[in-house]
Scaffold this motif. Structure first.
Motif, PDB file in Angstrom:
ATOM      1  N   PRO A   1      -6.285 -34.741-120.064  1.00 52.31           N
ATOM      2  CA  PRO A   1      -5.628 -35.403-121.191  1.00 52.31           C
ATOM      3  C   PRO A   1      -4.408 -34.666-121.708  1.00 52.31           C
ATOM      4  O   PRO A   1      -3.389 -35.286-122.017  1.00 52.31           O
ATOM      5  N   ALA A   2      -4.497 -33.348-121.834  1.00 50.76           N
ATOM      6  CA  ALA A   2      -3.378 -32.593-122.394  1.00 50.76           C
ATOM      7  C   ALA A   2      -2.162 -32.671-121.467  1.00 50.76           C
ATOM      8  O   ALA A   2      -1.020 -32.872-121.899  1.00 50.76           O
ATOM      9  N   VAL A   3      -2.409 -32.538-120.146  1.00 49.81           N
ATOM     10  CA  VAL A   3      -1.319 -32.607-119.176  1.00 49.81           C
ATOM     11  C   VAL A   3      -0.786 -34.045-119.074  1.00 49.81           C
ATOM     12  O   VAL A   3       0.422 -34.277-118.955  1.00 49.81           O
ATOM     13  N   ARG A   4      -1.690 -35.013-119.161  1.00 52.87           N
ATOM     14  CA  ARG A   4      -1.304 -36.420-119.035  1.00 52.87           C
ATOM     15  C   ARG A   4      -0.346 -36.835-120.130  1.00 52.87           C
ATOM     16  O   ARG A   4       0.613 -37.567-119.894  1.00 52.87           O
ATOM     17  N   GLN A   5      -0.577 -36.374-121.337  1.00 53.20           N
ATOM     18  CA  GLN A   5       0.291 -36.748-122.448  1.00 53.20           C
ATOM     19  C   GLN A   5       1.710 -36.238-122.236  1.00 53.20           C
ATOM     20  O   GLN A   5       2.679 -36.989-122.407  1.00 53.20           O
ATOM     21  N   ALA A   6       1.857 -34.995-121.853  1.00 53.01           N
ATOM     22  CA  ALA A   6       3.198 -34.431-121.663  1.00 53.01           C
ATOM     23  C   ALA A   6       3.883 -35.074-120.455  1.00 53.01           C
ATOM     24  O   ALA A   6       5.078 -35.418-120.506  1.00 53.01           O
ATOM     25  N   ALA A   7       3.119 -35.253-119.353  1.00 52.17           N
ATOM     26  CA  ALA A   7       3.707 -35.851-118.157  1.00 52.17           C
ATOM     27  C   ALA A   7       4.101 -37.309-118.392  1.00 52.17           C
ATOM     28  O   ALA A   7       5.138 -37.784-117.918  1.00 52.17           O
ATOM     29  N   GLY A   8       3.281 -38.051-119.145  1.00 53.02           N
ATOM     30  CA  GLY A   8       3.589 -39.457-119.428  1.00 53.02           C
ATOM     31  C   GLY A   8       4.869 -39.601-120.233  1.00 53.02           C
ATOM     32  O   GLY A   8       5.692 -40.473-119.961  1.00 53.02           O
ATOM     33  N   GLN A   9       5.031 -38.731-121.229  1.00 58.16           N
ATOM     34  CA  GLN A   9       6.254 -38.786-122.022  1.00 58.16           C
ATOM     35  C   GLN A   9       7.484 -38.496-121.167  1.00 58.16           C
ATOM     36  O   GLN A   9       8.520 -39.149-121.290  1.00 58.16           O
ATOM     37  N   ALA A  10       7.356 -37.488-120.286  1.00 54.49           N
ATOM     38  CA  ALA A  10       8.488 -37.128-119.433  1.00 54.49           C
ATOM     39  C   ALA A  10       8.830 -38.263-118.457  1.00 54.49           C
ATOM     40  O   ALA A  10      10.006 -38.575-118.231  1.00 54.49           O
ATOM     41  N   LEU A  11       7.809 -38.876-117.883  1.00 53.79           N
ATOM     42  CA  LEU A  11       8.056 -39.987-116.945  1.00 53.79           C
ATOM     43  C   LEU A  11       8.679 -41.197-117.645  1.00 53.79           C
ATOM     44  O   LEU A  11       9.557 -41.867-117.099  1.00 53.79           O
ATOM     45  N   ASN A  12       8.235 -41.499-118.871  1.00 56.23           N
ATOM     46  CA  ASN A  12       8.806 -42.619-119.618  1.00 56.23           C
ATOM     47  C   ASN A  12      10.276 -42.362-119.942  1.00 56.23           C
ATOM     48  O   ASN A  12      11.105 -43.274-119.866  1.00 56.23           O
ATOM     49  N   ARG A  13      10.592 -41.072-120.330  1.00 55.49           N
ATOM     50  CA  ARG A  13      11.984 -40.753-120.610  1.00 55.49           C
ATOM     51  C   ARG A  13      12.845 -40.910-119.346  1.00 55.49           C
ATOM     52  O   ARG A  13      13.953 -41.453-119.390  1.00 55.49           O
ATOM     53  N   LEU A  14      12.299 -40.429-118.205  1.00 54.32           N
ATOM     54  CA  LEU A  14      13.027 -40.541-116.946  1.00 54.32           C
ATOM     55  C   LEU A  14      13.235 -42.002-116.560  1.00 54.32           C
ATOM     56  O   LEU A  14      14.324 -42.407-116.128  1.00 54.32           O
ATOM     57  N   LYS A  15      12.184 -42.802-116.739  1.00 55.39           N
ATOM     58  CA  LYS A  15      12.282 -44.240-116.419  1.00 55.39           C
ATOM     59  C   LYS A  15      13.358 -44.914-117.272  1.00 55.39           C
ATOM     60  O   LYS A  15      14.176 -45.701-116.772  1.00 55.39           O
ATOM     61  N   ASP A  16      13.400 -44.606-118.570  1.00 56.78           N
ATOM     62  CA  ASP A  16      14.395 -45.202-119.457  1.00 56.78           C
ATOM     63  C   ASP A  16      15.805 -44.761-119.077  1.00 56.78           C
ATOM     64  O   ASP A  16      16.749 -45.559-119.109  1.00 56.78           O
ATOM     65  N   GLU A  17      15.967 -43.470-118.722  1.00 61.54           N
ATOM     66  CA  GLU A  17      17.288 -42.986-118.345  1.00 61.54           C
ATOM     67  C   GLU A  17      17.793 -43.666-117.081  1.00 61.54           C
ATOM     68  O   GLU A  17      18.965 -44.061-116.999  1.00 61.54           O
ATOM     69  N   ILE A  18      16.900 -43.765-116.079  1.00 59.43           N
ATOM     70  CA  ILE A  18      17.309 -44.421-114.830  1.00 59.43           C
ATOM     71  C   ILE A  18      17.641 -45.893-115.075  1.00 59.43           C
ATOM     72  O   ILE A  18      18.632 -46.424-114.559  1.00 59.43           O
ATOM     73  N   ASP A  19      16.836 -46.572-115.885  1.00 63.72           N
ATOM     74  CA  ASP A  19      17.081 -47.984-116.177  1.00 63.72           C
ATOM     75  C   ASP A  19      18.421 -48.154-116.898  1.00 63.72           C
ATOM     76  O   ASP A  19      19.207 -49.048-116.581  1.00 63.72           O
ATOM     77  N   ALA A  20      18.695 -47.271-117.882  1.00 62.58           N
ATOM     78  CA  ALA A  20      19.969 -47.347-118.594  1.00 62.58           C
ATOM     79  C   ALA A  20      21.143 -47.071-117.661  1.00 62.58           C
ATOM     80  O   ALA A  20      22.192 -47.731-117.731  1.00 62.58           O
ATOM     81  N   ALA A  21      20.971 -46.089-116.765  1.00 64.46           N
ATOM     82  CA  ALA A  21      22.042 -45.775-115.820  1.00 64.46           C
ATOM     83  C   ALA A  21      22.294 -46.948-114.879  1.00 64.46           C
ATOM     84  O   ALA A  21      23.444 -47.261-114.536  1.00 64.46           O
ATOM     85  N   LEU A  22      21.212 -47.624-114.441  1.00 64.27           N
ATOM     86  CA  LEU A  22      21.365 -48.792-113.565  1.00 64.27           C
ATOM     87  C   LEU A  22      22.151 -49.899-114.263  1.00 64.27           C
ATOM     88  O   LEU A  22      23.053 -50.518-113.687  1.00 64.27           O
ATOM     89  N   ARG A  23      21.827 -50.181-115.527  1.00 68.70           N
ATOM     90  CA  ARG A  23      22.520 -51.237-116.275  1.00 68.70           C
ATOM     91  C   ARG A  23      23.992 -50.902-116.477  1.00 68.70           C
ATOM     92  O   ARG A  23      24.874 -51.758-116.325  1.00 68.70           O
ATOM     93  N   ALA A  24      24.249 -49.660-116.831  1.00 68.43           N
ATOM     94  CA  ALA A  24      25.636 -49.259-117.060  1.00 68.43           C
ATOM     95  C   ALA A  24      26.455 -49.345-115.781  1.00 68.43           C
ATOM     96  O   ALA A  24      27.601 -49.804-115.794  1.00 68.43           O
ATOM     97  N   LYS A  25      25.854 -48.879-114.662  1.00 67.33           N
ATOM     98  CA  LYS A  25      26.570 -48.930-113.399  1.00 67.33           C
ATOM     99  C   LYS A  25      26.812 -50.373-112.959  1.00 67.33           C
ATOM    100  O   LYS A  25      27.899 -50.702-112.442  1.00 67.33           O
TER     101      LYS A  25
END
Length: 357
Positions: A47-71
């Motif tokens: 659980p402790a690792v899952r919370q930190a990893a989930g937040q990081a993956l969500n941030r990465l997903k949002d960044e990639i999605d935003a970069a795709l839209r902008a491009k």
């Protein structure tokens, strides 16, 4: 995580078209994309690792999605810029003219005729195009043996077996409107009845459906002299010629007595029709004093009232005024044909200068 971010953001920045961009999106965020697969692995972590990893993956997903839209937006802008460089439009040039709609000769002549008779005090009356044979024939003193009542001349409506109603026809003239008007309004009366009529004819000067205008005037002291004046005034106004000369020839119509065919003086000099001059005569209408039996059938006492009636072909009037040689052209034409004869929206051509035959 940082390696994934660097790899995908770098690939997005270097993508040269939308197809390459779509491949990167599927590889990263598709159902089987790297980031999507890592999101599924979260369930196996503490659980402790899952919370930190989930937040990081969500941030990465949002960044990639935003970069795709902008491009994608940047690629679209670049494509538009290239298109604008290749294509250009001089907005200072005048607009391309659009052809206006046209008034059909039949509609125009109907309006002209109606306006002329309105100035002489005639109201417009209308009636059904499907009539009983009583209104179309009997009330107009047309006997059962008359040729016009045969199926070779008149369109009869189909009857179902056992239908014992009186026969009905497509009206062969607008005279039934006169009967209906007298029944409704009595006498005195002064009307014209324009409209479609139907007869089994088809050649250069006849069609199965054409247009008529009939006139009726009933009062106590109306005579053939009044009829002659009305027709002369109409011809002067319609053909726009002051010197009109009409000739009345004795004829026979069941619904008038006496009856007369009316000719107008004209010439065909040089292949052009000239109204009001020359040594030729051309028939333009039929007329006469209303037969007493017609008045009686319409409920008007023939001992007190009398009057005249006349009938003109609107199609024929259009042909004469605008030099149209073939009646069938009204129904087999297009806008180019109408423009050939000078018809444009709200335009009112005249006979000035003569007409082509």
């Amino acid at each position: 995580m940082d390696a994934l971010k660097e790899r995908y953001l770098g690939g997005i920045a270097e993508a040269g078209d939308e197809a390459a961009l779509e491949e990167l999106r599927v590889a990263a965020l598709g159902k089987k994309g790297e980031i999507s697969l890592k999101m599924r692995e979260l369930g196996q972590m503490d659980p402790a690792v899952r919370q930190a990893a989930g937040q990081a993956l969500n941030r990465l997903k949002d960044e990639i999605d935003a970069a795709l839209r902008a491009k994608k937006a940047a690629l679209g802008d670049a494509a538009l810029d290239e298109r604008l460089k290749a294509e250009w439009l001089d907005v200072t040039l005048p607009g391309r003219p659009r052809r206006q709609g046209t008034v059909h000769p039949i509609s125009q002549v109907t309006e002209e005729v109606t306006a002329i008779f309105a100035d002489m005090g005639f109201a417009v009356a209308e009636g059904p195009q499907i009539e009983s044979d009583w209104y179309n024939f009997d009330a107009l003193n047309i006997p059962p043996e008359h040729p016009s009542r045969q199926e070779m001349d008149t369109f009869y409506m189909a009857r179902a077996e056992g239908d014992n109603r009186p026969p009905h026809v497509l009206r062969t003239h607008t005279s039934p409107v006169q009967i209906r008007s007298m029944q409704t309004h009595g006498a005195p009366i002064r009307i014209i009845a324009p409209g479609r009529v139907y007869r089994m004819d088809m050649d250069q000067t006849h069609t199965p459906m054409f247009h008529q205008v009939e006139g009726l005037a009933i009062d106590r002291d109306i005579s053939m002299a009044n009829l002659k004046w009305v027709l002369e005034e109409f011809c002067r106004a319609f053909f726009e010629v002051e010197g009109v000369e009409l000739r009345f020839r004795a004829s026979h119509f069941p619904f008038t007595e006496p009856s007369a065919e009316v000719d107008i003086r004209c010439s065909w000099a040089g292949g052009s029709l000239k109204i009001g001059e020359g040594d030729d005569w051309m028939e333009i209408l039929g007329s006469g004093m209303v037969h007493p039996k017609v008045l009686a059938a319409a409920g008007v006492d023939p001992d007190e009232w009398q009057g005249f009636a006349f009938g003109l072909g609107i199609d024929r009037l259009a042909m004469l005024k605008y030099g149209i040689p073939d009646l069938r052209a009204f129904f087999e034409s297009d806008l180019r044909w109408l423009r050939h004869y000078g018809f444009a929206a709200l335009d009112m051509p005249t006979v000035a200068g003569g007409l082509s035959r």
